[in-house]
Design a protein around this motif. Structure first.
Motif, PDB file in Angstrom:
ATOM      1  N   SER A  37       0.838  -1.188   0.000  1.00  0.00           N
ATOM      2  CA  SER A  37       0.000   0.000   0.000  1.00  0.00           C
ATOM      3  C   SER A  37       0.881   1.249   0.000  1.00  0.00           C
ATOM      4  O   SER A  37       1.390   1.663   1.044  1.00  0.00           O
ATOM      5  CB  SER A  37      -0.917   0.004   1.228  1.00  0.00           C
ATOM      6  N   ILE A  38       1.074   1.840  -1.177  1.00  0.00           N
ATOM      7  CA  ILE A  38       1.904   3.051  -1.260  1.00  0.00           C
ATOM      8  C   ILE A  38       1.201   4.251  -0.628  1.00  0.00           C
ATOM      9  O   ILE A  38       1.826   5.271  -0.362  1.00  0.00           O
ATOM     10  CB  ILE A  38       2.288   3.358  -2.719  1.00  0.00           C
ATOM     11  N   GLU A  39      -0.099   4.096  -0.370  1.00  0.00           N
ATOM     12  CA  GLU A  39      -0.835   5.163   0.311  1.00  0.00           C
ATOM     13  C   GLU A  39      -0.441   5.230   1.787  1.00  0.00           C
ATOM     14  O   GLU A  39      -0.447   6.305   2.392  1.00  0.00           O
ATOM     15  CB  GLU A  39      -2.340   4.914   0.181  1.00  0.00           C
ATOM     16  N   SER A  74       7.858   2.794   7.119  1.00  0.00           N
ATOM     17  CA  SER A  74       7.205   3.592   8.160  1.00  0.00           C
ATOM     18  C   SER A  74       5.898   4.155   7.622  1.00  0.00           C
ATOM     19  O   SER A  74       5.613   4.101   6.418  1.00  0.00           O
ATOM     20  CB  SER A  74       8.125   4.728   8.621  1.00  0.00           C
ATOM     21  N   ALA A  75       5.100   4.722   8.521  1.00  0.00           N
ATOM     22  CA  ALA A  75       3.772   5.212   8.165  1.00  0.00           C
ATOM     23  C   ALA A  75       3.864   6.530   7.405  1.00  0.00           C
ATOM     24  O   ALA A  75       4.531   7.464   7.849  1.00  0.00           O
ATOM     25  CB  ALA A  75       2.926   5.378   9.415  1.00  0.00           C
ATOM     26  N   LYS A  76       3.188   6.599   6.286  1.00  0.00           N
ATOM     27  CA  LYS A  76       3.158   7.829   5.499  1.00  0.00           C
ATOM     28  C   LYS A  76       2.194   8.847   6.109  1.00  0.00           C
ATOM     29  O   LYS A  76       2.315  10.049   5.877  1.00  0.00           O
ATOM     30  CB  LYS A  76       2.746   7.504   4.061  1.00  0.00           C
ATOM     31  N   LYS A  77       1.248   8.355   6.922  1.00  0.00           N
ATOM     32  CA  LYS A  77       0.295   9.227   7.609  1.00  0.00           C
ATOM     33  C   LYS A  77      -0.213   8.496   8.840  1.00  0.00           C
ATOM     34  O   LYS A  77       0.114   7.325   9.061  1.00  0.00           O
ATOM     35  CB  LYS A  77      -0.870   9.592   6.684  1.00  0.00           C
ATOM     36  N   LYS A  86       2.207   9.048  12.021  1.00  0.00           N
ATOM     37  CA  LYS A  86       2.975   9.364  10.824  1.00  0.00           C
ATOM     38  C   LYS A  86       4.479   9.338  11.146  1.00  0.00           C
ATOM     39  O   LYS A  86       4.930   9.903  12.132  1.00  0.00           O
ATOM     40  CB  LYS A  86       2.586  10.746  10.296  1.00  0.00           C
ATOM     41  N   GLY A  87       5.247   8.625  10.312  1.00  0.00           N
ATOM     42  CA  GLY A  87       6.684   8.538  10.490  1.00  0.00           C
ATOM     43  C   GLY A  87       7.143   7.396  11.381  1.00  0.00           C
ATOM     44  O   GLY A  87       8.336   7.086  11.449  1.00  0.00           O
ATOM     45  N   GLU A  88       6.204   6.737  12.079  1.00  0.00           N
ATOM     46  CA  GLU A  88       6.553   5.630  12.976  1.00  0.00           C
ATOM     47  C   GLU A  88       6.881   4.386  12.161  1.00  0.00           C
ATOM     48  O   GLU A  88       6.171   4.045  11.207  1.00  0.00           O
ATOM     49  CB  GLU A  88       5.387   5.347  13.916  1.00  0.00           C
ATOM     50  N   ALA A  89       7.970   3.689  12.511  1.00  0.00           N
ATOM     51  CA  ALA A  89       8.367   2.475  11.808  1.00  0.00           C
ATOM     52  C   ALA A  89       7.378   1.353  12.097  1.00  0.00           C
ATOM     53  O   ALA A  89       6.861   1.233  13.206  1.00  0.00           O
ATOM     54  CB  ALA A  89       9.774   2.058  12.209  1.00  0.00           C
ATOM     55  N   PHE A  90       7.127   0.525  11.086  1.00  0.00           N
ATOM     56  CA  PHE A  90       6.253  -0.632  11.266  1.00  0.00           C
ATOM     57  C   PHE A  90       7.060  -1.793  11.842  1.00  0.00           C
ATOM     58  O   PHE A  90       8.120  -2.142  11.332  1.00  0.00           O
ATOM     59  CB  PHE A  90       5.636  -1.052   9.934  1.00  0.00           C
ATOM     60  N   THR A  91       6.541  -2.398  12.894  1.00  0.00           N
ATOM     61  CA  THR A  91       7.251  -3.485  13.567  1.00  0.00           C
ATOM     62  C   THR A  91       6.310  -4.647  13.828  1.00  0.00           C
ATOM     63  O   THR A  91       5.104  -4.466  14.012  1.00  0.00           O
ATOM     64  CB  THR A  91       7.845  -3.020  14.907  1.00  0.00           C
ATOM     65  N   LEU A  92       6.880  -5.844  13.838  1.00  0.00           N
ATOM     66  CA  LEU A  92       6.146  -7.048  14.179  1.00  0.00           C
ATOM     67  C   LEU A  92       6.879  -7.777  15.291  1.00  0.00           C
ATOM     68  O   LEU A  92       8.069  -7.568  15.490  1.00  0.00           O
ATOM     69  CB  LEU A  92       6.005  -7.978  12.970  1.00  0.00           C
ATOM     70  N   PHE A  93       6.160  -8.632  15.979  1.00  0.00           N
ATOM     71  CA  PHE A  93       6.802  -9.396  17.047  1.00  0.00           C
ATOM     72  C   PHE A  93       7.841 -10.335  16.458  1.00  0.00           C
ATOM     73  O   PHE A  93       7.625 -10.969  15.429  1.00  0.00           O
ATOM     74  CB  PHE A  93       5.763 -10.194  17.832  1.00  0.00           C
ATOM     75  N   GLY A  94       9.024 -10.427  17.104  1.00  0.00           N
ATOM     76  CA  GLY A  94      10.077 -11.303  16.614  1.00  0.00           C
ATOM     77  C   GLY A  94      11.098 -11.604  17.682  1.00  0.00           C
ATOM     78  O   GLY A  94      11.036 -11.083  18.798  1.00  0.00           O
TER      79      GLY A  94
END
Length: 298
Positions: free
Chosen positions: A19-21, A35-38, A274-282
């Motif tokens: 999702s480029i949005e 990271s989040a675009k918005k 907005k701007g926060e990195a996307f993270t998953l449990f690991g």
């Protein structure tokens, strides 16, 4: 589009892609970061991706069951839809038709009787999921040699990094099979690209980034029967390139079926700024608290 639960694997019939949005990509020295675009709400769909290569972990599959060669749905009855050459089975005519684009690359090469494929499959059944790794590496090599978007595929695969500490005896054994059975199928002018160094790197990438996910159950099977232990391993380069691990993740991975394809969907599990990195449990968290704990333990 609403996701509907079915046999522990969701069905989401939308095209594979990012999702480029919602996602912006940062190119670091070692890897990408998404990271989040918005500002995003929970359950925002970030990514749907079909595997670059995938194969069931046969050691986790009940020997009385069969699996579809396209969508990996497991069933108690053997389907009448079969490849006329290698006898791979499919749950219906649609899966069989959709499989042919990639299946023809492997059929009579990987899946012929007495081939390296059949030997590795036997090892996987007898010795466990470790032997799914060389099966996927063999499929990677043949797919790279038979795709129009070869350059893009090379870039994605070589951008990943992986574990280099695999068992030497395992690596020697499986490399010997790869060298004897797979390399001769590759044009001689290209074989230098698929040397032992390449093989070691790909095995490390698959071992590090291969996702073990549940096989979907056929409609005739009871919910829960083998659903927790029947698995497949898939390699998802877009997913592996930019999502990082955290002990406090803001996103979650769901196994899905996208049409007739086994696939994954990544959605936000919390609100994301907005701007926060996307993270998953690991297993390898890079958050400040965990890094501080690691230093303290050292």
């Amino acid at each position: 589009e609403k996701m509907e639960e079915k046999n522990s694997v969701k069905e989401l019939n939308i095209p594979s892609g990012m999702s480029i949005e919602f996602i912006q990509i940062h190119r670091g020295k070692e890897k990408l970061k998404y990271s989040a675009k918005k500002d995003l709400k929970p359950n925002s769909l970030l990514l749907v991706e079909e595997p670059f290569v995938a194969f069931p972990d046969l050691s986790s599959l009940n020997k009385k069951h069969f699996f579809c060669g396209q969508c990996f749905t497991i069933s108690t009855t053997k389907s009448s839809f079969q490849c006329s050459d290698c006898k791979s089975t499919y749950c219906n005519e649609v899966c069989m038709r959709d499989s042919m684009q990639n299946h023809k690359i492997y059929c009579d090469k990987l899946e012929g009787e007495g081939s390296v494929y059949s030997r590795l499959v036997s090892m996987c059944q007898e010795q466990g999921q470790l032997y799914v790794i060389p099966i996927l590496v063999a499929k990677i090599a043949l797919r790279l040699m038979n795709q129009d978007k070869q350059k893009e595929d090379w870039i994605r695969m070589n951008s990943l990094s992986g574990n280099t500490d695999l068992n030497p005896e395992f690596m020697d054994e499986t490399w010997s099979a790869f060298e004897d059975e797979i390399l001769p199928l590759i044009p001689e002018s290209n074989r230098k690209s698929f040397d032992r160094e390449w093989y070691n790197k790909m095995c490390g990438i698959v071992a590090t980034h291969g996702c073990l996910l549940p096989l979907p159950l056929g409609e005739e099977m009871e919910e829960g029967e083998d659903s927790n232990i029947s698995l497949y391993m898939g390699l998802y380069p877009l997913f592996s390139l930019g999502f990082t691990c955290s002990c406090q993740p803001n996103a979650v991975l769901d196994p899905i079926r996208s049409g007739t394809h086994p696939a994954i969907a990544v959605l936000t599990s919390t609100a994301v700024k907005k701007g926060e990195a996307f993270t998953l449990f690991g297993d390898h968290c890079d958050c400040p608290k965990c890094l501080a704990d690691q230093l303290e333990n050292q």
